[in-house]
Design a protein around this motif. Structure first.
Motif, PDB file in Angstrom:
ATOM      1  N   ALA B 261       0.837  -1.206   0.000  1.00  0.00           N
ATOM      2  CA  ALA B 261       0.000   0.000   0.000  1.00  0.00           C
ATOM      3  C   ALA B 261       0.874   1.259   0.000  1.00  0.00           C
ATOM      4  N   ALA B 264       1.887   1.692  -3.474  1.00  0.00           N
ATOM      5  CA  ALA B 264       0.729   2.061  -4.301  1.00  0.00           C
ATOM      6  C   ALA B 264       0.275   3.496  -4.020  1.00  0.00           C
ATOM      7  N   GLN B 265       0.470   3.945  -2.787  1.00  0.00           N
ATOM      8  CA  GLN B 265       0.055   5.307  -2.436  1.00  0.00           C
ATOM      9  C   GLN B 265       1.103   6.349  -2.836  1.00  0.00           C
TER      10      GLN B 265
ATOM     11  N   VAL C 184     -11.283  -3.353  -7.288  1.00  0.00           N
ATOM     12  CA  VAL C 184     -10.006  -2.635  -7.370  1.00  0.00           C
ATOM     13  C   VAL C 184      -9.012  -3.409  -8.241  1.00  0.00           C
ATOM     14  N   ILE C 279     -10.825   0.457   0.486  1.00  0.00           N
ATOM     15  CA  ILE C 279      -9.930  -0.435  -0.264  1.00  0.00           C
ATOM     16  C   ILE C 279      -9.225   0.346  -1.375  1.00  0.00           C
ATOM     17  N   ASN C 281      -8.601   3.640  -1.392  1.00  0.00           N
ATOM     18  CA  ASN C 281      -7.634   4.564  -0.795  1.00  0.00           C
ATOM     19  C   ASN C 281      -6.380   3.812  -0.363  1.00  0.00           C
ATOM     20  N   PHE C 282      -6.570   2.593   0.078  1.00  0.00           N
ATOM     21  CA  PHE C 282      -5.435   1.775   0.532  1.00  0.00           C
ATOM     22  C   PHE C 282      -4.432   1.608  -0.607  1.00  0.00           C
ATOM     23  N   SER C 283      -4.920   1.584  -1.840  1.00  0.00           N
ATOM     24  CA  SER C 283      -4.029   1.483  -2.991  1.00  0.00           C
ATOM     25  C   SER C 283      -3.832   2.830  -3.677  1.00  0.00           C
ATOM     26  N   GLY C 284      -4.200   3.916  -2.976  1.00  0.00           N
ATOM     27  CA  GLY C 284      -3.974   5.245  -3.526  1.00  0.00           C
ATOM     28  C   GLY C 284      -4.750   5.521  -4.795  1.00  0.00           C
TER      29      GLY C 284
ATOM     30  N   ASP D 246       0.219  -2.984  -8.959  1.00  0.00           N
ATOM     31  CA  ASP D 246       0.461  -2.103  -7.816  1.00  0.00           C
ATOM     32  C   ASP D 246      -0.784  -1.773  -7.025  1.00  0.00           C
ATOM     33  N   VAL D 247      -1.559  -2.793  -6.713  1.00  0.00           N
ATOM     34  CA  VAL D 247      -2.623  -2.585  -5.732  1.00  0.00           C
ATOM     35  C   VAL D 247      -2.356  -3.493  -4.536  1.00  0.00           C
ATOM     36  N   ALA D 248      -2.837  -3.042  -3.400  1.00  0.00           N
ATOM     37  CA  ALA D 248      -2.672  -3.791  -2.157  1.00  0.00           C
ATOM     38  C   ALA D 248      -4.045  -4.293  -1.728  1.00  0.00           C
ATOM     39  N   LEU D 249      -4.153  -5.579  -1.460  1.00  0.00           N
ATOM     40  CA  LEU D 249      -5.448  -6.187  -1.131  1.00  0.00           C
ATOM     41  C   LEU D 249      -5.354  -6.834   0.250  1.00  0.00           C
TER      42      LEU D 249
END
Lengths: 286, 286, 286, 286
Positions: B261, B264-265, C184, C279, C281-284, D246-249
């Motif tokens: 994250a 990703a952010q 997402v 979810i 926002n967690f990955s921006g 580039d996503v966080a799950l």
């Protein structure tokens, strides 16, 4: 507080009993109460006075100290017994910050003063004490607290002592879980865990738990120390504290469930380092 | 290895460049290769020899050191270039243990020797080096490794060095997350985070990250240091290592997503202590 | 219960108001109480009687129904007002099971009867009602409950209704989080989320949330429905229920923090499907 | 594709074997290859032709279908055997999207077409097929795919089929975990799980897994179906897919560890509904 301060001490268990003993030995006039008559006998043997009730203990006290299992017991003592407004109430129990704040609303001259250092710290009068409340009350309580503790820090307003204690417990629980995962990974990979953790202890991952507990963890020795059951209680407090101020703590939430699993799996009476067993069982290694 | 050992050094980046320089300075005969011609010029300025290709660098080498971003680059170098069986291959890259084991199957005289200590450690020749492989090869490599590192430990068979590095990275990532949650809880509760963390640093929660980074974290200074992007790579390695030996690591799994994250952010180029921003954003505090 | 049963109804909010109206319309003699005078006026307009206090409402009642925000309000009503032992107390609030059990210890003729179906269900008298308590009391209450609900199930002893409601809420929260992660992942991968979710809705992943909410979620329409703030409360109940019976629920623990994050990020008044924003926002991605 | 299309089918396992059989039965000219000679015999008994090698199978093929365990096998088949640019390559394996994209870069006329529906779906020719790739290729492949599947959807560009499959698997795994936590909470609370889940199945928590599996889960019957080992592989794909874009799950990350725990605890050959055992064991209930 000069020698000879009249102190009411409620809760003479594993922690409270030696603490009350130190206060007597320091020359204070300690009247104690506990539901266990053995605890009261012990206090008298230490030179203190046994009260027949909380109300009885409160009579004439300048300082009231409570050292109780959790918030219901503290509420019971503080909310159902009359307390003179001038009395300095020092709650050394580990409870949720919201209760400490509620107590201060009813009895402004109060401090929340939870401790870390455990039974050993209580016996050796070497506790760390995190204090929340008014500066003047902290100053007044300090000489008394110095009798039982070594590091006494005023961390903020009412409830702040409990928040710092909660932060401490979430970090300690989390580090135990991380050390446990490291051990499981090393052992499963055929790496000598002692050699591996020795390297970790020399770098950025260094921490006191690794220093004090890595050998006993590798040997699966889990004599408490601080019991999983108590840490379970404290994780509930940490999550409650987060909820009160509307923050979400993802790792703390997960550590709380791992410690709850420790208790549910029957390790409640073992040292909190037994979190290693939870992590092992999770991978079917036991 | 005596002075004047012929060393091929592949990968002259932020880490490799100063390491190669130390080896030259220690009297070794270093031929290096890198895709960047600036890196090659730097090596020549340090007194080393620039090779035109990996193959060219390998010619006549007694020791080959690789210091590369990840397993595909290492595989590319090691599997597509002929290596004399007698050459001692020391892969100092941080990669997954399974690749280190695969390399050893093709070239038994190899060591996995990942490092911790970062750019500063590379410049000051103070790296910690975790070595996996045969005892005799470790003994042979040790004098060379002592030129670039301070703590050099043989932790087990092929791949063990990478496993220990993985354990280190999961602990470091996890402790950052815990410090971050403590800070967020303290600040949201109106407690001065410095006062709170000072207390934590004096008790069972004490750890090196708290010592080195609590002030910069509270000040939101996230100059690297070790970048989130690199830690993201390393968490992938830790999970891969766990998968290879069939263990499940719940906290590591969660920390991996928190660091993902961070990337990703948009914090990939910040120090890994910027995990604090992920935890803050999670509670809408930023 | 025949027509003309004397019912005291405490809590005439968004849910309670239409429910009380249905009971009046069914021919019952409903006396209601609420702290809001607008709510009392509404009840009178529906043909009920407004009481001046809980005590006043309780006078002569055969059945007491409570529909309140959380356990402190229920405790306040039930524990501080005298209730004739013969009165059937039906608490339709969603609260923690331990409070339902505590109520039953004081007033054995009680049922916990939380509902699902929300405001729409209350208005359309189509609620699902999960009932815990004695069989005979369930039988007695059933005709009254059938006035406001469509599916009325006796699921077990005192507290069982609340446990089933808690299980419902943890599943609903979890499925929302899963749908959010799917969206997402699809969007970030350049896959049309509608096409993707259509496929999912036709296979083993099929679920009612996907059916009812996938279009509004993809369109980022989050008009409640059921607010995040309420789901946050309910996740607290689920974790408390687990704690009471010493089980550890890892996914529920995590979902609770995600929903807490939703509230902390300012989405408390949006529909719980707004977990998608957490979810994202967690990955921006927002 | 008209009847009599020349199809090479590589991978004649539990899924591939009945699929190849349906294609023969539909009038296509199927030449198959598998490392197992029993599988080749089975194909000949179905009326197909057994090839001696992949290369042999490819000779003259208009369509190549691959149905293999994971990406290394697919890469092995596709990257080490010459394929005429005009051949339509349909990879029906479940692999990571990045490999599907890499295949398309080398052989543009390719589709990723993973399936859901399992062994039963393969036998009954009722698979759901999620297809990524060019529209024209999808149109060309559709008649062939309709022989083995019932729902065939073009979801996007190369790799999109795999992404949708990954999204499916993370949702299915997550819903199993949620049903498991609901069962454990209900049982530990003394609530009949059947009664409780019946209520859940009638509300917003309704889902196909609850419909199809709640009785077998409560009875602890875990005959596969779809094995934990395979779902473990698929969770690795889902996390890899997330990493690529580039996503966080967070929930997916946790479910992956729970399924890994299932495998590590020895349930790899059981149905994925055996996630219930992982959740039970976590609370020491077994």
């Amino acid at each position: 507080m000069p020698k000879g301060t009249k102190i009411a001490f409620v809760g003479l268990g594993i922690m409270g009993s030696p603490m009350a003993g130190h206060l007597v030995a320091a020359g204070h006039d300690v009247t104690g109460f506990d539901l266990s008559s053995a605890a009261l006998d012990r206090l008298e043997a230490q030179g203190g006075t046994a009260a027949h009730s909380v109300r009885d203990a409160f009579r004439g006290a300048e300082v009231v100290i409570t050292m109780l299992p959790n918030h219901p017991q503290v509420e019971d003592v503080v909310f159902t017994n009359e307390l003179d407004p001038g009395v300095l109430l020092v709650d050394m129990s580990t409870i949720r910050p919201s209760t400490s704040i509620a107590i201060a609303q009813r009895h402004p001259r109060s401090l929340d003063a939870p401790v870390s250092g455990g039974e050993t710290g209580a016996k050796q009068a070497s506790l760390s004490i995190m204090v929340g409340g008014e500066e003047a009350d902290f100053a007044a309580a300090k000489p008394v607290l110095e009798v039982v503790g070594k590091t006494i820090v005023h961390v903020g307003p009412h409830g702040a002592g409990q928040v710092v204690k909660a932060a401490n417990q979430l970090m300690v629980g989390g580090i135990y879980a991380l050390v446990a995962e490291a051990i499981v990974l090393l052992e499963a990979s055929g790496v000598d865990p002692k050699a591996g953790l020795d390297v970790l202890a020399g770098g950025l991952a260094a921490n006191r738990i690794l220093d004090l507990k890595r050998e006993s963890m590798i040997a699966r020795e889990f004599t408490p120390g601080f019991r999983i059951d108590l840490h379970h209680k404290d994780m509930g407090i940490a999550l409650d504290a987060a909820r009160q101020v509307d923050v979400a703590l993802p790792v703390t939430g997960q550590i709380a469930q791992l410690i709850a699993a420790g208790r549910a799996q029957g390790y409640g009476s073992l040292d909190h380092s037994a979190l290693l067993k939870v992590i092992e069982n999770f991978s079917g290694r036991s």
